[in-house]
Each structure stands twice: as structure tokens, then as C-alpha cells.
Write a protein that holds these residues in place. Structure first.
Motif, PDB file in Angstrom:
ATOM      1  N   ALA A  13      23.511  28.247 -20.389  1.00 23.06           N
ATOM      2  CA  ALA A  13      24.689  29.111 -20.386  1.00 23.06           C
ATOM      3  C   ALA A  13      24.326  30.479 -20.965  1.00 23.06           C
ATOM      4  O   ALA A  13      23.596  30.566 -21.956  1.00 23.06           O
ATOM      5  N   SER A  84      25.540  36.051 -17.147  1.00 23.95           N
ATOM      6  CA  SER A  84      26.474  35.361 -18.045  1.00 23.95           C
ATOM      7  C   SER A  84      26.949  34.044 -17.436  1.00 23.95           C
ATOM      8  O   SER A  84      28.142  33.737 -17.418  1.00 23.95           O
ATOM      9  N   LYS A  86      27.932  30.279 -16.649  1.00 19.12           N
ATOM     10  CA  LYS A  86      28.682  29.280 -17.404  1.00 19.12           C
ATOM     11  C   LYS A  86      28.441  27.904 -16.766  1.00 19.12           C
ATOM     12  O   LYS A  86      28.126  27.817 -15.573  1.00 19.12           O
ATOM     13  N   SER A 126      25.003  23.672 -20.952  1.00 14.89           N
ATOM     14  CA  SER A 126      25.650  24.268 -22.137  1.00 14.89           C
ATOM     15  C   SER A 126      24.763  24.151 -23.353  1.00 14.89           C
ATOM     16  O   SER A 126      23.743  23.480 -23.351  1.00 14.89           O
TER      17      SER A 126
END
Length: 126
Positions: A13, A84, A86, A126
Motif C-alpha cells: 500500500a 498511492s 490501496k 496492506s
């Protein structure tokens, strides 16, 4: 006619990836192009589209400000710079090409595109 998507991979992430979509068999310099994605268990969803000239773009709200689409008609290639990232961006990403047009238009509707690539996997941990 073939659309070859590449550049996928696994990132953490916050990381970045750059996808490419190389068209072969015909030129798509007069076609709108787009990226869609499909996550496991979900329907294919629109990500971003670019007009044949590159003068018009349309981003889904989920990627606006993080992803950038561009194209190089001389190389018959469309790019998707993804920053960026996710975990929810995890999906198979597909590039698509619409029919030739004289209008500098874009569309988020998958049925407006007639050629599809095979997809490239993007996995964000993550």
C-alpha cells in the motif's frame, strides 16, 4: 487485433505501478481507450478513459487524483500510472479500445468498447 496489457505486479500500500497496453494488428490512434478492472467476486468496473487525442479524460471517483492515464499514438500504447495504491485497488486490470471516431470523446460504459486485452494482475498488500 490484440491489446496486450503488462506492468502488473505486487506492491505494498502506498506504492506505484505503471501499466501499459500495446495495441497490435491495427492502429488505435483514432479510438478512445480505457482501463477497467475486476476484483475477485465483483463485476468489472470502469477505472479511466482517454479520448483518441488525449485531450479528454474521465476518471472514476475511486482513482481520481491517484491514477493518470496517457497515450502515445505513435507507439500505439496507452499507459496507466497508478500511485498511492490501496488494497482495494487489487484486481485484474483490462485495457479496452473503442471504435474509431472523429469526436474527442470518452465513455465509462464497457459496451462502448469493442476490443479488450487479456488483463494484468495488480495486487496491493496492506
Amino acid at each position: 487485433v490484440q491489446l496486450q496489457a503488462s506492468g502488473g505486479g505486487s506492491v505494498q500500500a502506498g506504492g506505484s505501478l505503471r501499466l501499459s497496453c500495446l495495441a497490435s494488428g491495427r492502429t488505435f490512434s483514432n479510438s478512445p481507450m480505457a482501463w477497467f478492472r475486476q476484483a475477485p467476486g465483483k463485476e468489472r468496473e470502469f477505472v479511466v478513459a482517454i479520448s483518441w487525442s488525449g485531450g479528454s479524460t474521465y476518471y472514476s471517483d475511486s482513482v481520481k487524483g491517484r491514477f493518470t492515464i496517457s497515450r502515445d499514438n505513435a507507439k500505439n500504447t496507452v499507459y496507466l500510472q497508478m500511485n498511492s495504491l490501496k488494497p482495494e485497488d487489487t484486481a485484474v486490470y483490462y485495457c479496452a479500445a473503442g471504435p474509431d471516431t472523429n469526436y474527442d470523446i470518452v465513455s465509462p460504459i464497457n459496451t462502448d468498447y469493442e476490443y479488450w486485452g487479456q488483463g494484468t494482475q495488480v495486487t496491493v498488500s496492506s
